[in-house]
Motif scaffolding. Structure first.
Motif, PDB file in Angstrom:
ATOM      1  N   ARG A  78       0.858  -1.215  -0.108  1.00 24.29           N
ATOM      2  CA  ARG A  78       0.074   0.139   0.070  1.00 24.29           C
ATOM      3  C   ARG A  78       1.002   1.317   0.226  1.00 24.29           C
ATOM      4  O   ARG A  78       2.038   1.166   0.356  1.00 24.29           O
ATOM      5  CB  ARG A  78      -0.895   0.055   1.172  1.00 24.29           C
ATOM      6  CG  ARG A  78      -1.897  -1.098   1.229  1.00 24.29           C
ATOM      7  CD  ARG A  78      -2.771  -1.246   2.627  1.00 24.29           C
ATOM      8  NE  ARG A  78      -3.522  -2.271   2.694  1.00 24.29           N
ATOM      9  CZ  ARG A  78      -4.642  -2.300   2.022  1.00 24.29           C
ATOM     10  NH1 ARG A  78      -5.183  -1.491   1.299  1.00 24.29           N
ATOM     11  NH2 ARG A  78      -5.472  -3.568   2.202  1.00 24.29           N
ATOM     12  N   ARG A  79       0.406   2.345  -0.593  1.00 25.47           N
ATOM     13  CA  ARG A  79       0.989   3.815  -0.420  1.00 25.47           C
ATOM     14  C   ARG A  79       1.510   3.822   1.118  1.00 25.47           C
ATOM     15  O   ARG A  79       2.542   4.402   1.359  1.00 25.47           O
ATOM     16  CB  ARG A  79       0.106   4.748  -0.570  1.00 25.47           C
ATOM     17  CG  ARG A  79       0.517   6.071  -0.678  1.00 25.47           C
ATOM     18  CD  ARG A  79      -0.369   7.241  -1.078  1.00 25.47           C
ATOM     19  NE  ARG A  79      -1.103   6.990  -2.511  1.00 25.47           N
ATOM     20  CZ  ARG A  79      -2.008   7.615  -2.680  1.00 25.47           C
ATOM     21  NH1 ARG A  79      -2.555   8.469  -2.075  1.00 25.47           N
ATOM     22  NH2 ARG A  79      -2.685   7.484  -3.903  1.00 25.47           N
ATOM     23  N   LEU A 134      -5.108  -2.596  -4.199  1.00 28.28           N
ATOM     24  CA  LEU A 134      -4.297  -1.630  -3.566  1.00 28.28           C
ATOM     25  C   LEU A 134      -3.419  -2.343  -2.480  1.00 28.28           C
ATOM     26  O   LEU A 134      -2.565  -1.583  -2.198  1.00 28.28           O
ATOM     27  CB  LEU A 134      -4.995  -0.532  -3.125  1.00 28.28           C
ATOM     28  CG  LEU A 134      -5.983   0.146  -3.915  1.00 28.28           C
ATOM     29  CD1 LEU A 134      -6.676   1.512  -3.371  1.00 28.28           C
ATOM     30  CD2 LEU A 134      -5.081   0.639  -5.264  1.00 28.28           C
ATOM     31  N   ASP A 135      -3.759  -3.315  -2.177  1.00 24.22           N
ATOM     32  CA  ASP A 135      -2.854  -4.108  -1.066  1.00 24.22           C
ATOM     33  C   ASP A 135      -1.382  -4.485  -1.824  1.00 24.22           C
ATOM     34  O   ASP A 135      -0.403  -5.157  -0.962  1.00 24.22           O
ATOM     35  CB  ASP A 135      -3.344  -5.045  -0.086  1.00 24.22           C
ATOM     36  CG  ASP A 135      -3.903  -6.072  -0.776  1.00 24.22           C
ATOM     37  OD1 ASP A 135      -4.209  -5.823  -2.123  1.00 24.22           O
ATOM     38  OD2 ASP A 135      -4.054  -7.079  -0.376  1.00 24.22           O
ATOM     39  N   GLY A 137      -0.812  -0.511  -4.319  1.00 23.72           N
ATOM     40  CA  GLY A 137      -1.010   1.147  -3.717  1.00 23.72           C
ATOM     41  C   GLY A 137       0.200   1.937  -3.607  1.00 23.72           C
ATOM     42  O   GLY A 137       0.183   3.124  -3.714  1.00 23.72           O
ATOM     43  N   ARG A 141      -7.168   0.198 -13.332  1.00 23.37           N
ATOM     44  CA  ARG A 141      -6.636   1.282 -12.758  1.00 23.37           C
ATOM     45  C   ARG A 141      -6.853   2.619 -13.312  1.00 23.37           C
ATOM     46  O   ARG A 141      -6.528   3.656 -12.713  1.00 23.37           O
ATOM     47  CB  ARG A 141      -5.247   0.971 -12.236  1.00 23.37           C
ATOM     48  CG  ARG A 141      -4.898  -0.048 -11.411  1.00 23.37           C
ATOM     49  CD  ARG A 141      -5.689  -0.010 -10.091  1.00 23.37           C
ATOM     50  NE  ARG A 141      -5.410   0.995  -9.212  1.00 23.37           N
ATOM     51  CZ  ARG A 141      -6.531   1.716  -8.741  1.00 23.37           C
ATOM     52  NH1 ARG A 141      -7.815   1.462  -9.219  1.00 23.37           N
ATOM     53  NH2 ARG A 141      -6.348   2.851  -7.968  1.00 23.37           N
ATOM     54  N   ILE A 190     -13.239   2.101  -5.546  1.00 19.64           N
ATOM     55  CA  ILE A 190     -11.949   2.618  -5.458  1.00 19.64           C
ATOM     56  C   ILE A 190     -11.699   3.679  -6.695  1.00 19.64           C
ATOM     57  O   ILE A 190     -11.893   3.176  -7.712  1.00 19.64           O
ATOM     58  CB  ILE A 190     -11.003   1.343  -5.657  1.00 19.64           C
ATOM     59  CG1 ILE A 190     -11.453   0.365  -4.703  1.00 19.64           C
ATOM     60  CG2 ILE A 190      -9.470   1.567  -5.640  1.00 19.64           C
ATOM     61  CD1 ILE A 190     -11.115   0.444  -3.307  1.00 19.64           C
ATOM     62  N   ASP A 209      -6.403   5.338 -10.589  1.00 18.18           N
ATOM     63  CA  ASP A 209      -4.983   5.998 -10.253  1.00 18.18           C
ATOM     64  C   ASP A 209      -4.748   7.141 -11.301  1.00 18.18           C
ATOM     65  O   ASP A 209      -5.284   7.213 -12.476  1.00 18.18           O
ATOM     66  CB  ASP A 209      -4.013   4.906 -10.792  1.00 18.18           C
ATOM     67  CG  ASP A 209      -3.640   4.077  -9.382  1.00 18.18           C
ATOM     68  OD1 ASP A 209      -3.802   4.654  -8.329  1.00 18.18           O
ATOM     69  OD2 ASP A 209      -2.971   2.930  -9.532  1.00 18.18           O
TER      70      ASP A 209
END
Length: 298
Positions: A61-62, A90-91, A94, A116, A129, A132
């Motif tokens: 993730r981020r 995202l895990d 991300g 994305r 979600i 991106d």
């Protein structure tokens, strides 16, 4: 006298103050031939240094960028050149934006880019979600397969269709004899099949069969979640998927409702040593079988 009292009080306050513990060092395991795996808090991350840069598989993730970088830095000081996304969740992807800002290039199967580039909805979590930003999306795209060379290692990327999602990639490190499976393999965890993203039990089973064909008894199998496994453990996981899927298929063919099938607990025999959401796993299997699929034994 008052000054001495104040100094004593300050000293006792400092002594009693809690000391913030430093974060534990990342758990990084060597897999041989220069390849390592970070057992991350969001997912497992493969780390392969080359001559001029590092390739990683998945980037968490981020919010776990620092953890991911600490794992990488425990192995190599070279910059990260390539990030392979095993799928869009995202895990696993991300951290893309943070890595592209640092100069990395994102590599993924085409459906990862498609998903994305637009808002996604994950029905099991009732969560939207957002897309991106352009700079975080994959740049090197493939459809069915792509081979990369990094130093002496050949990294084979193989798309497995409609498995955990519609954009899953198996990553085979040929010389190291290691296969990274993303969320096609959950080790000691009931798997999550993302029907909202095109996943299915049929594709999961075929994806595991593809991985088994790449491996031998000496191979190490890296799931996205859970400990590094052997081929025998992956084979047992395959048999579990197949057994539960056939039970659900048979029950649905007989007209059993989703509620009835879930209540019958077709995965109960596999609970020992397992984590995750058993009922959600069964629900996804039930939903994977359309009318036409009920009469084709998997």
């Amino acid at each position: 006298m008052k000054s001495r009292m104040m100094l004593g009080l300050l000293a006792s306050m400092l002594a009693a103050a809690p000391v913030s513990a430093a974060p534990p060092p990342p758990e990084v395991q060597s897999l041989g031939n220069g390849l390592s795996v970070l057992i991350g808090s969001s997912c497992n991350v493969l780390i392969l240094p080359g001559d001029t840069g590092v390739l990683i598989v998945d980037d968490q993730r981020r919010s776990t960028f620092d953890e991911t970088m600490a794992g990488i830095r425990s192995v190599s000081d070279l910059p990260v050149r390539y990030v392979v996304d095993t799928h869009w969740h995202l895990d696993h992807s991300g951290g893309n934006g943070s890595f592209t800002k640092a100069g990395a290039v994102i590599v993924a199967q085409r459906n990862v880019l498609v998903r994305r580039s637009a808002e996604q909805y994950m029905a099991p979590y009732k969560q939207h979600i957002p897309a991106d930003p352009q700079e975080s999306r994959p740049v090197i795209i493939f459809d069915d397969s792509l081979d990369l060379r990094l130093g002496a290692e050949t990294v084979e990327l193989r798309h497995v269709a409609i498995a955990h999602t519609d954009g899953d990639t198996l990553v085979h490190f040929r010389n190291a004899n290691v296969v990274a499976m993303g969320d096609v393999f959950f080790n000691h965890i009931f798997p999550f099949i993302d029907r909202s993203s095109g996943g299915s039990i049929q594709g999961m089973i075929k994806g595991v069969e593809t991985a088994l064909a790449m491996t031998d008894e000496k191979s190490r199998i890296v799931p996205a979640h859970g400990p590094v496994a052997t081929r025998a453990e992956l084979s047992a996981y395959h048999d579990m998927l197949l057994d539960v899927a056939r039970q659900v298929q048979t029950a649905k063919r007989k007209g059993r409702t989703l509620e009835q099938v879930v209540a019958s607990h077709p995965a109960a025999a596999y609970r020992e040593g397992m984590e995750g959401e058993e009922d959600r796993f069964v629900e996804a299997i039930y939903d994977s079988f359309g009318h036409a699929d009920l009469h084709h034994r998997i």
